[in-house]
Design an enzyme around this catalytic site. Structure first.
Site, PDB file in Angstrom:
ATOM      1  N   TYR A 106     112.291 -53.688  60.945  1.00 29.28           N
ATOM      2  CA  TYR A 106     113.256 -54.049  62.006  1.00 29.28           C
ATOM      3  C   TYR A 106     114.089 -55.245  61.560  1.00 29.28           C
ATOM      4  O   TYR A 106     115.309 -55.271  61.705  1.00 29.28           O
ATOM      5  CB  TYR A 106     112.500 -54.353  63.302  1.00 29.28           C
ATOM      6  CG  TYR A 106     113.400 -54.668  64.488  1.00 29.28           C
ATOM      7  CD1 TYR A 106     114.306 -53.729  64.980  1.00 29.28           C
ATOM      8  CD2 TYR A 106     113.329 -55.906  65.131  1.00 29.28           C
ATOM      9  CE1 TYR A 106     115.128 -54.019  66.078  1.00 29.28           C
ATOM     10  CE2 TYR A 106     114.133 -56.200  66.223  1.00 29.28           C
ATOM     11  CZ  TYR A 106     115.038 -55.248  66.690  1.00 29.28           C
ATOM     12  OH  TYR A 106     115.846 -55.547  67.782  1.00 29.28           O
ATOM     13  N   SER A 150     119.510 -59.441  66.061  1.00 30.10           N
ATOM     14  CA  SER A 150     118.329 -59.912  66.793  1.00 30.10           C
ATOM     15  C   SER A 150     117.868 -61.227  66.190  1.00 30.10           C
ATOM     16  O   SER A 150     118.054 -61.470  64.989  1.00 30.10           O
ATOM     17  CB  SER A 150     117.203 -58.886  66.659  1.00 30.10           C
ATOM     18  OG  SER A 150     115.952 -59.487  66.895  1.00 30.10           O
TER      19      SER A 150
HETATM   20  N1  LIG Z   1     115.937 -56.046  74.319  1.00 34.05           N
HETATM   21  C1  LIG Z   1     115.814 -57.112  73.527  1.00 34.05           C
HETATM   22  O1  LIG Z   1     115.055 -58.049  73.796  1.00 34.05           O
HETATM   23  C2  LIG Z   1     116.630 -57.202  72.271  1.00 34.05           C
HETATM   24  C3  LIG Z   1     116.490 -58.327  71.470  1.00 34.05           C
HETATM   25  C4  LIG Z   1     117.221 -58.437  70.296  1.00 34.05           C
HETATM   26  C5  LIG Z   1     118.075 -57.398  69.944  1.00 34.05           C
HETATM   27  N2  LIG Z   1     118.189 -56.293  70.737  1.00 34.05           N
HETATM   28  C6  LIG Z   1     119.089 -55.222  70.311  1.00 34.05           C
HETATM   29  O2  LIG Z   1     119.929 -54.846  71.386  1.00 34.05           O
HETATM   30  C7  LIG Z   1     120.357 -53.504  71.208  1.00 34.05           C
HETATM   31  C8  LIG Z   1     120.221 -52.762  72.523  1.00 34.05           C
HETATM   32  O3  LIG Z   1     118.852 -52.623  72.819  1.00 34.05           O
HETATM   33  P1  LIG Z   1     118.260 -52.558  74.290  1.00 34.05           P
HETATM   34  O4  LIG Z   1     117.332 -53.690  74.418  1.00 34.05           O
HETATM   35  O5  LIG Z   1     119.330 -52.364  75.285  1.00 34.05           O
HETATM   36  O6  LIG Z   1     117.337 -51.262  74.158  1.00 34.05           O
HETATM   37  P2  LIG Z   1     117.472 -49.779  74.715  1.00 34.05           P
HETATM   38  O7  LIG Z   1     117.637 -49.770  76.187  1.00 34.05           O
HETATM   39  O8  LIG Z   1     116.353 -49.017  74.110  1.00 34.05           O
HETATM   40  O9  LIG Z   1     118.858 -49.332  74.089  1.00 34.05           O
HETATM   41  C9  LIG Z   1     118.952 -48.920  72.757  1.00 34.05           C
HETATM   42  C10 LIG Z   1     119.903 -47.760  72.718  1.00 34.05           C
HETATM   43  O10 LIG Z   1     120.010 -47.295  71.375  1.00 34.05           O
HETATM   44  C11 LIG Z   1     120.066 -45.902  71.427  1.00 34.05           C
HETATM   45  N3  LIG Z   1     119.605 -45.259  70.190  1.00 34.05           N
HETATM   46  C12 LIG Z   1     118.408 -45.352  69.605  1.00 34.05           C
HETATM   47  N4  LIG Z   1     118.367 -44.561  68.510  1.00 34.05           N
HETATM   48  C13 LIG Z   1     119.577 -43.980  68.423  1.00 34.05           C
HETATM   49  C14 LIG Z   1     120.147 -43.040  67.535  1.00 34.05           C
HETATM   50  N5  LIG Z   1     119.472 -42.531  66.499  1.00 34.05           N
HETATM   51  N6  LIG Z   1     121.412 -42.644  67.743  1.00 34.05           N
HETATM   52  C15 LIG Z   1     122.127 -43.109  68.796  1.00 34.05           C
HETATM   53  N7  LIG Z   1     121.641 -44.003  69.683  1.00 34.05           N
HETATM   54  C16 LIG Z   1     120.376 -44.422  69.497  1.00 34.05           C
HETATM   55  C17 LIG Z   1     119.144 -45.518  72.566  1.00 34.05           C
HETATM   56  O11 LIG Z   1     119.506 -44.264  73.016  1.00 34.05           O
HETATM   57  P3  LIG Z   1     118.421 -43.178  73.424  1.00 34.05           P
HETATM   58  O12 LIG Z   1     118.494 -43.210  74.893  1.00 34.05           O
HETATM   59  O13 LIG Z   1     118.989 -41.951  72.811  1.00 34.05           O
HETATM   60  O14 LIG Z   1     117.084 -43.557  72.866  1.00 34.05           O
HETATM   61  C18 LIG Z   1     119.440 -46.597  73.578  1.00 34.05           C
HETATM   62  O15 LIG Z   1     120.504 -46.232  74.427  1.00 34.05           O
HETATM   63  C19 LIG Z   1     119.539 -52.945  70.056  1.00 34.05           C
HETATM   64  O16 LIG Z   1     120.325 -52.940  68.887  1.00 34.05           O
HETATM   65  C20 LIG Z   1     118.405 -53.932  69.918  1.00 34.05           C
HETATM   66  O17 LIG Z   1     117.876 -53.985  68.618  1.00 34.05           O
HETATM   67  C21 LIG Z   1     117.493 -56.187  71.894  1.00 34.05           C
END
Ligand SMILES: NC(=O)c1ccc[n+]([C@@H]2O[C@H](COP(=O)([O-])OP(=O)(O)OC[C@H]3O[C@@H](n4cnc5c(N)ncnc54)[C@H](OP(=O)(O)O)[C@@H]3O)[C@@H](O)[C@H]2O)c1
Length: 298
Positions: A169, A143
């Site tokens: 984070y 991130s």
């Molecule tokens: N969205 C942004 O703006 C942004 C920016 C920078 C970085 N990121 C990174 O991008 C990645 C994807 O995030 P996203 O934005 O797509 O969010 P998201 O839709 O919340 O996806 C995150 C995923 O991680 C899974 N997860 C959380 N805790 C877990 C655990 N203990 N074991 C297995 N799976 C787990 C969640 O599954 P559950 O359904 O089980 O909760 C969910 O499917 C993350 O690493 C995040 O930090 C996102």
């Protein structure tokens, strides 16, 4: 510094566009957190290009496989059940800014445990499978917050300092980038390329722990909420993931940090840095130190 790797893509490119004309038939991938948000868009694009994708999630349905990254027993069960070569892991699952300090089953602070340690256990547990593929990829999703400050080796579990949701984070995301730096150095001879993907800003479930004021400031709550122009769609954010997971890359492209389908600018970093990748996120000595910390925890 080595020359940046330049691609024909940018922040508007979607994952489907990156993989256009690429046939991934016979290639096997794992996408953690692949059932929602950026992970779902990543899985869909890889599948559309012909890959066999295992979606690793806490709430499996259909062909998904159960994986709780915060539980090392769950990760071990997953890796032990995996059979045969593996062409790529997209280490994408994660949680952000939990308001209070929570801990994983091994006692680690939950964001660091989920975002970093669980992936460390998963990827290292599948080393032989990645090697067996001949050529394989690890993509660690970090991130932009990594640019704000270095990993806190003195108190990564918040045992001596007050818990700070964003610092926790940030630690986990600097750790992710350092993990790909360490992998790139250690596993190059095995044909494994490891790089870091920064998705930019995307409205997903990730923001579920943010308060109303913060969501409003991002244009994600309130009447007539409009997302700022700099937000990407999940399909655009997933483009960097699939670029690093499946697009042809020279073997020198490893241990690097990408955003918007290009290598990020190397910047000094600091609390007010607007973007780019900081030196502490690419530091080989810090990467080794973190590897040792994680190995001890397994
Ligand atoms: N969205 C942004 O703006 C942004 C920016 C920078 C970085 N990121 C990174 O991008 C990645 C994807 O995030 P996203 O934005 O797509 O969010 P998201 O839709 O919340 O996806 C995150 C995923 O991680 C899974 N997860 C959380 N805790 C877990 C655990 N203990 N074991 C297995 N799976 C787990 C969640 O599954 P559950 O359904 O089980 O909760 C969910 O499917 C993350 O690493 C995040 O930090 C996102």
């Amino acid at each position: 510094m080595t020359e940046p790797f330049v691609t024909p893509f940018d922040g508007q490119t979607t994952a489907g566009e990156v993989l256009k004309g690429i046939d991934l038939t016979g290639r096997r991938y794992i996408v953690t957190g692949g059932a929602s948000g950026i992970g779902l868009a990543t899985s869909r694009a890889l599948i559309k290009a012909g890959a066999e994708v295992t979606v690793a999630t806490r709430r499996p349905s259909g062909d998904d496989r159960a994986l709780d990254l915060s539980d090392l027993d769950s990760v071990r069960a997953f890796t032990e059940a995996w059979d045969g070569p593996l062409h790529g892991i997209v280490a994408n699952g994660g949680v952000m800014a939990l308001p209070t300090r929570e801990t994983a089953s091994n006692g680690w602070e939950l964001q660091l445990a989920t975002n970093f340690l669980g992936h460390f256990a998963l990827v290292t547990g599948l080393h032989a499978n990645l090697r067996a593929a001949g050529e394989s990829r690890v993509v660690v999703v970090s991130s932009g917050i990594q640019v704000k400050g270095a990993f806190d080796f003195e108190d990564p579990q918040f045992q001596r300092q007050p818990y700070d949701p964003w610092k926790a984070y940030r630690n986990s995301k600097v750790a992710g980038s350092l993990f790909s730096v360490a992998l790139a150095r250690r596993w190059a001879a095995d044909g494994v390329l490891a790089n870091t993907a920064d998705p930019g800003y995307v409205a997903t479930n990730l923001q579920r722990h943010l308060d109303e004021d913060t969501l409003r400031a991002f244009g994600m709550a309130g009447e007539n909420a409009v997302l700022p122009d700099y937000f990407s769609t999940p399909e655009q954010a997933a483009a960097t993931n699939v670029l690093l997971a499946a697009y042809p890359l020279p073997k020198e492209v490893t241990g690097r940090y990408f955003i918007y389908c290009q290598e990020a600018e190397h910047v000094p970093g600091g609390p007010d840095a607007p973007g780019g990748v900081a030196p502490w996120s690419l530091d080989p000595a810090a990467a080794d130190r973190l590897w040792e910390l994680a190995e001890k925890a397994l």
